[in-house]
Design a protein around this motif. Structure first.
Motif, PDB file in Angstrom:
ATOM      1  N   LYS A 375      76.427  76.240 -24.987  1.00 47.71           N
ATOM      2  CA  LYS A 375      75.947  75.134 -24.151  1.00 47.71           C
ATOM      3  C   LYS A 375      76.987  74.034 -23.955  1.00 47.71           C
ATOM      4  O   LYS A 375      76.641  72.885 -23.687  1.00 47.71           O
ATOM      5  CB  LYS A 375      74.657  74.531 -24.721  1.00 47.71           C
ATOM      6  CG  LYS A 375      73.540  75.551 -24.859  1.00 47.71           C
ATOM      7  CD  LYS A 375      72.206  74.858 -24.935  1.00 47.71           C
ATOM      8  CE  LYS A 375      71.067  75.792 -25.337  1.00 47.71           C
ATOM      9  NZ  LYS A 375      71.032  77.052 -24.616  1.00 47.71           N
ATOM     10  N   THR A 376      78.259  74.349 -24.114  1.00 47.92           N
ATOM     11  CA  THR A 376      79.270  73.331 -23.831  1.00 47.92           C
ATOM     12  C   THR A 376      79.591  73.288 -22.335  1.00 47.92           C
ATOM     13  O   THR A 376      80.081  72.294 -21.841  1.00 47.92           O
ATOM     14  CB  THR A 376      80.569  73.567 -24.637  1.00 47.92           C
ATOM     15  OG1 THR A 376      81.033  74.870 -24.359  1.00 47.92           O
ATOM     16  CG2 THR A 376      80.321  73.415 -26.116  1.00 47.92           C
ATOM     17  N   VAL A 377      79.337  74.386 -21.619  1.00 43.30           N
ATOM     18  CA  VAL A 377      79.325  74.291 -20.143  1.00 43.30           C
ATOM     19  C   VAL A 377      77.993  74.868 -19.658  1.00 43.30           C
ATOM     20  O   VAL A 377      77.382  75.693 -20.335  1.00 43.30           O
ATOM     21  CB  VAL A 377      80.480  75.072 -19.449  1.00 43.30           C
ATOM     22  CG1 VAL A 377      81.835  74.578 -19.880  1.00 43.30           C
ATOM     23  CG2 VAL A 377      80.358  76.563 -19.698  1.00 43.30           C
ATOM     24  N   THR A 378      77.559  74.383 -18.509  1.00 43.74           N
ATOM     25  CA  THR A 378      76.309  74.914 -17.967  1.00 43.74           C
ATOM     26  C   THR A 378      76.620  76.214 -17.232  1.00 43.74           C
ATOM     27  O   THR A 378      77.767  76.498 -16.897  1.00 43.74           O
ATOM     28  CB  THR A 378      75.672  73.937 -16.962  1.00 43.74           C
ATOM     29  OG1 THR A 378      76.560  73.814 -15.847  1.00 43.74           O
ATOM     30  CG2 THR A 378      75.450  72.579 -17.583  1.00 43.74           C
ATOM     31  N   SER A 406      82.373  70.324 -18.291  1.00 40.40           N
ATOM     32  CA  SER A 406      81.714  70.441 -19.584  1.00 40.40           C
ATOM     33  C   SER A 406      80.318  69.878 -19.431  1.00 40.40           C
ATOM     34  O   SER A 406      80.075  68.999 -18.610  1.00 40.40           O
ATOM     35  CB  SER A 406      82.492  69.692 -20.666  1.00 40.40           C
ATOM     36  OG  SER A 406      82.371  68.312 -20.457  1.00 40.40           O
ATOM     37  N   ALA A 407      79.421  70.409 -20.219  1.00 38.36           N
ATOM     38  CA  ALA A 407      78.033  69.984 -20.110  1.00 38.36           C
ATOM     39  C   ALA A 407      77.865  68.604 -20.738  1.00 38.36           C
ATOM     40  O   ALA A 407      78.552  68.266 -21.693  1.00 38.36           O
ATOM     41  CB  ALA A 407      77.142  70.989 -20.816  1.00 38.36           C
ATOM     42  N   VAL A 408      76.960  67.823 -20.174  1.00 45.14           N
ATOM     43  CA  VAL A 408      76.617  66.550 -20.803  1.00 45.14           C
ATOM     44  C   VAL A 408      75.593  66.846 -21.889  1.00 45.14           C
ATOM     45  O   VAL A 408      74.534  67.401 -21.623  1.00 45.14           O
ATOM     46  CB  VAL A 408      76.024  65.584 -19.754  1.00 45.14           C
ATOM     47  CG1 VAL A 408      75.477  64.340 -20.443  1.00 45.14           C
ATOM     48  CG2 VAL A 408      77.081  65.209 -18.746  1.00 45.14           C
ATOM     49  N   GLN A 445      65.291  67.142  -9.872  1.00 41.81           N
ATOM     50  CA  GLN A 445      65.747  65.819  -9.426  1.00 41.81           C
ATOM     51  C   GLN A 445      66.750  65.228 -10.420  1.00 41.81           C
ATOM     52  O   GLN A 445      67.742  64.626 -10.034  1.00 41.81           O
ATOM     53  CB  GLN A 445      64.555  64.860  -9.255  1.00 41.81           C
ATOM     54  CG  GLN A 445      63.634  65.227  -8.112  1.00 41.81           C
ATOM     55  CD  GLN A 445      64.377  65.266  -6.778  1.00 41.81           C
ATOM     56  OE1 GLN A 445      64.600  66.336  -6.215  1.00 41.81           O
ATOM     57  NE2 GLN A 445      64.780  64.099  -6.277  1.00 41.81           N
ATOM     58  N   VAL A 446      66.457  65.424 -11.719  1.00 40.89           N
ATOM     59  CA  VAL A 446      67.351  64.902 -12.756  1.00 40.89           C
ATOM     60  C   VAL A 446      68.704  65.621 -12.674  1.00 40.89           C
ATOM     61  O   VAL A 446      69.764  65.009 -12.745  1.00 40.89           O
ATOM     62  CB  VAL A 446      66.726  65.064 -14.170  1.00 40.89           C
ATOM     63  CG1 VAL A 446      67.715  64.626 -15.242  1.00 40.89           C
ATOM     64  CG2 VAL A 446      65.436  64.256 -14.262  1.00 40.89           C
ATOM     65  N   GLN A 454      72.472  70.312 -19.162  1.00 36.13           N
ATOM     66  CA  GLN A 454      71.879  71.632 -19.335  1.00 36.13           C
ATOM     67  C   GLN A 454      70.414  71.572 -18.921  1.00 36.13           C
ATOM     68  O   GLN A 454      69.673  70.726 -19.434  1.00 36.13           O
ATOM     69  CB  GLN A 454      71.947  72.061 -20.817  1.00 36.13           C
ATOM     70  CG  GLN A 454      73.323  72.307 -21.342  1.00 36.13           C
ATOM     71  CD  GLN A 454      73.881  73.653 -20.890  1.00 36.13           C
ATOM     72  OE1 GLN A 454      73.275  74.344 -20.079  1.00 36.13           O
ATOM     73  NE2 GLN A 454      75.036  74.012 -21.399  1.00 36.13           N
ATOM     74  N   PRO A 455      69.975  72.454 -18.035  1.00 39.25           N
ATOM     75  CA  PRO A 455      68.575  72.409 -17.601  1.00 39.25           C
ATOM     76  C   PRO A 455      67.586  72.429 -18.768  1.00 39.25           C
ATOM     77  O   PRO A 455      66.588  71.716 -18.736  1.00 39.25           O
ATOM     78  CB  PRO A 455      68.437  73.663 -16.730  1.00 39.25           C
ATOM     79  CG  PRO A 455      69.821  73.952 -16.256  1.00 39.25           C
ATOM     80  CD  PRO A 455      70.748  73.483 -17.330  1.00 39.25           C
ATOM     81  N   ALA A 456      67.883  73.234 -19.789  1.00 40.56           N
ATOM     82  CA  ALA A 456      66.941  73.335 -20.913  1.00 40.56           C
ATOM     83  C   ALA A 456      66.816  71.998 -21.652  1.00 40.56           C
ATOM     84  O   ALA A 456      65.722  71.607 -22.079  1.00 40.56           O
ATOM     85  CB  ALA A 456      67.397  74.422 -21.875  1.00 40.56           C
TER      86      ALA A 456
END
Ligand SMILES: [Zn+2]
Length: 468
Positions: A375-378, A406-408, A445-446, A454-456
């Protein structure tokens, strides 16, 4: 197209498949590469059947035809023979075609097979080895043309004719069958169906026991569906009173046109080819071809599903492409993220988009998949990096770094975005509590505001917010 009740459509196909992996023709040493040659360059006295010449059978062609027979679940004959099929047409320099025949003592190289497609079995009547005729080019359309040009480079190219029983019931089924057949044959490495004219098809169509009409010269599978739909509609307009004839599919006008009344078998005056001995395949020879055969698509798909736990659909899509399968097999040696790997490979590289190994080594792809799993990148970022790597041939690793993909993962930052989105539409909270769709919409929307999240994680934080 569905037939009306009482007008059941029966379609049988004759597929001509060139063994494009062969370097030479079926009975002489002329080059089989007619596509990049000038007209009438690859010809010799054997191609023309000049007096004093004798055909010599290409042993590799027999091996390839045997492979196709086995892959299509046929019985391969221990002894089969060549026949002369006599007819006069300008594309045939000898005045006869060396082919096989399954009557009057004739035996085809393989017979009685089957192909499963869409939960249905299409029976294969026989597979025979024969030579391709030359190629005619018409000035204008076939029925109006005042003259035609002939190129004999194609005369003598090794063909396998695959004949089905009339088990196919509409144009869509025919297309699905042909696509399946092509992927099986391609996985054997004996023919490249993408080459222009490497796989051609004639179709026999009849409606509810009416006369059998043969549509010839369908040059590509794309055209098959169109030609069949046209012909079914045409015959239905005659209420089943179509006459027995041979029709030509005119690609440019998208219609079939009558060529001639259908030849009867006796018109061809088949007789055993006196210049060639029988093809003799001892059971041991057939077994050794079988053991040296590459895995066919179906077997590969079920292995992928079983060995790596892929869904049936994903395994099927992956197995259908030889290059993607090979790439996947390199990757699974490096890591266990099978599902994620297979999903990205099929999703991003289908349709010939897999980059050369030099710009995307398996190690690099697997490293990217690991980043997605950690989960460090989406997944969206991973896809973005892959697309850019395909486009620019820059290594994926460099793209991730230079574009700071990189994922937030900062929960507080994401929570702040959620608050902003919710503040803009306060009623969305109540809706999202009631309704799953409204919830997913809000997650979307977010993500629009913060694509690096990450969507999850967004979903987790949002449901926490809704419980407040
Ligand atoms: Zn030749």
């Amino acid at each position: 197209m569905q037939a009306e009740p009482g007008l059941r459509v029966k379609i049988g196909l004759e597929v001509h498949c060139q063994l494009t992996a062969l370097k030479t023709k079926l009975f002489c040493s002329c080059s089989s590469d007619y596509r990049s040659s000038e007209p009438n360059e690859n010809i010799c006295p054997v191609c023309f059947g000049l007096p004093g010449t004798l055909p010599v059978l290409n042993a590799k062609a027999v091996e390839y035809a045997t492979m196709i027979g086995l892959a299509l679940n046929c019985t391969v004959a221990n002894r089969s023979v060549f026949y002369r099929k006599n007819y006069f047409y300008p594309d045939l320099p000898k005045g006869f075609q060396i082919s096989q025949y399954d009557k009057a003592g004739g035996v085809a190289i393989a017979s009685a097979g089957s192909v499963e497609v869409g939960g249905k079995t299409v029976r294969i009547t026989r597979i025979q080895l024969e030579e391709d005729p030359g190629k005619l080019t018409y000035e204008g359309t076939i029925d109006k043309s005042t003259h035609s040009l002939v190129d004999y480079n194609r005369a003598g190219i090794a063909l396998v004719e695959i004949v089905t029983e009339p088990d196919i019931e509409d144009a869509r089924e025919a297309k699905a069958f042909l696509e399946k057949l092509r992927s099986i044959i391609e996985s054997l490495g004996v023919s490249n169906g993408e080459l222009d004219g490497a796989m051609r098809c004639d179709a026999n169509i009849s409606l509810a026991g009416g006369a059998r009409v043969e549509v010839k010269n369908i040059s590509s599978f794309k055209e098959v569906e169109k030609a069949l739909n046209y012909e079914i509609l045409r015959q239905r307009t005659f209420s089943g009173n179509a006459t027995s004839e041979t029709r030509h599919w005119d690609e440019r006008r998208s219609i079939t046109i009558a060529l001639r009344s259908k030849e009867e078998e006796q018109d061809y005056r088949y007789f055993p080819e006196p210049d060639l001995g029988p093809i003799v395949l001892e059971p041991g020879a057939i077994a050794s071809v079988r053991s040296s055969m590459p895995e066919v698509v179906e077997a590969r798909a079920s292995r992928f599903a079983k060995e790596f736990g892929l869904s049936k659909q994903l395994a099927k899509e992956l197995a259908a492409d030889k290059r993607l399968s090979a790439f996947f097999e390199e990757c699974v040696k490096l890591d266990r993220g099978y599902q994620e790997m297979a999903g990205l490979i099929v999703g991003e590289f289908s349709g010939g988009h897999l980059p050369e190994a030099s710009s995307l080594p398996p190690e690099e792809f697997v490293a990217l998949v690991k980043m997605v799993e950690a989960k460090t990148v989406t997944r969206a970022q991973a896809k973005e990096a892959l697309r850019e790597a395909i486009r620019t041939e820059v290594p994926v690793h460099d793209i991730i770094q230079s574009r700071r993909l990189s994922a937030v993962v900062d929960e507080r930052a994401i929570a702040a975005v959620i608050e902003r989105v919710v503040a803009a539409r306060p009623e969305a909270i109540a809706e999202a509590r009631r309704d799953k769709k409204a919830f997913s919409y809000l997650v979307g929307q977010v993500l629009k505001e913060e694509p690096k999240a990450q969507p999850a994680l967004v979903a987790k934080l949002l449901s926490q917010r809704l419980r407040k």
